[in-house]
Design a protein around this motif. Structure first.
Motif, mmCIF file in Angstrom:
data_model
loop_
_atom_site.group_PDB
_atom_site.id
_atom_site.type_symbol
_atom_site.label_atom_id
_atom_site.label_comp_id
_atom_site.label_asym_id
_atom_site.label_seq_id
_atom_site.Cartn_x
_atom_site.Cartn_y
_atom_site.Cartn_z
ATOM 1 N N GLN A 24 0.816 -1.205 0.000
ATOM 2 C CA GLN A 24 0.000 0.000 0.000
ATOM 3 C C GLN A 24 0.856 1.263 0.000
ATOM 4 N N GLU A 101 -10.639 -0.443 -0.076
ATOM 5 C CA GLU A 101 -10.178 -0.139 -1.429
ATOM 6 C C GLU A 101 -8.662 -0.072 -1.540
ATOM 7 N N SER A 102 -8.022 0.575 -0.587
ATOM 8 C CA SER A 102 -6.568 0.736 -0.650
ATOM 9 C C SER A 102 -5.852 -0.613 -0.590
ATOM 10 N N LYS A 103 -6.292 -1.473 0.304
ATOM 11 C CA LYS A 103 -5.666 -2.791 0.457
ATOM 12 C C LYS A 103 -5.845 -3.631 -0.802
ATOM 13 N N LYS A 105 -6.630 -2.758 -3.824
ATOM 14 C CA LYS A 105 -5.966 -2.180 -5.000
ATOM 15 C C LYS A 105 -4.478 -2.523 -4.991
#
Length: 263
Positions: A24, A101-103, A105
């Protein structure tokens, strides 16, 4: 579970969490055994003993991701209306990815970068197969009702829809499109593929749906373009200067499809 086993499980999770954190923050290039061990607060020897190589660690993370991903589709059953199944696949993927979402992605970007999927693990295969089965079920329902023209292979069309979803996931993970555009564009292309073989009656229904989605995509694109064109104020010493950036507009496959949707 003994205290020793609990300790091993805890350290394994620390290692997995450390890899996700690094992905991330810095991306796949930041992964090294020393960096992972430092982030996980374990020794390099412990990392190797518990998890093995970086590839093995990534395999475990990917398996966890797709096991969770597969559970997002459990509410989509074959007795739903065909178009509800097709659009439901897009909505289910969107809802799942939205949770973290961040993880997701970061992990998916790493998957596409190193091509982990060249040897599909069981959860990855099950997720792909599940989506393919849902698509085939919807296509066959449409064929049996006379809503789609004869001669079409449900398996082949389902594979094309699956390929579309994977391509859009890759674009999202790379930051080319945002998650909302992934949701809309996947439905847009799924329905376009169905429309190519639709009966005149279904064609009318699909035309309306596609144009509605097209309007949403264009509105989203317009909002994004407006933000890019907005001048940004930057300070140079005590003075404020306005900086603008010129960008080349590239007509993508999706944009060309938008233009043709009304035809």
């Amino acid at each position: 579970m003994s205290l020793r086993e609990k300790g091993k499980a805890r350290r394994k999770q620390q290692i997995l969490d450390a890899v996700v954190t690094l992905l991330q923050a810095e991306g796949f290039s930041a992964l090294s055994t020393s960096r992972i061990a430092e982030e996980a607060e374990v020794s390099v020897a412990t990392l190797y003993n518990l998890m093995g190589s970086i590839d093995n660690i990534l395999d475990v993370i990917v398996e966890q991701l797709f096991t969770e991903f597969e559970s997002a589709y459990t509410h989509i059953t074959r007795d739903l209306a065909p178009l509800a199944i097709i659009e439901g696949v897009s909505e289910a993927a969107y809802s799942f990815l939205k949770k973290d979402e961040s993880k997701y992605k970061a992990v998916l970007k790493a998957v596409f970068q190193i091509n982990v999927s060249r040897e599909l693990t069981v959860p990855v295969f099950h997720t792909a197969q599940n989506n393919r089965t849902l698509f085939i079920s919807a296509i066959r329902q449409l064929q049996n009702s006379g809503a789609m023209l004869p001669g079409l292979s449900p398996q082949l069309l389902a594979e094309q829809m699956l390929i579309t979803q994977v391509m859009l996931l890759e674009n999202w993970s790379a930051g080319v499109i945002n998650l909302e555009r992934f949701r809309l564009t996947s439905k847009f292309h799924f329905l376009l593929l169905i429309k190519a073989w639709a009966s005149p009656e279904l064609n009318i229904e699909l035309q309306q749906k596609i144009l509605e989605i097209q309007g949403s995509i264009e509105a989203l694109m317009g909002s994004s373009d407006a933000q890019k064109r907005r001048p940004q104020a930057t300070k140079t010493g005590q003075n404020k200067t306005i900086k603008t950036r010129s960008e080349k507009e590239v007509l993508s496959y999706e944009d060309r499809s938008l233009q043709k949707a009304g035809s």
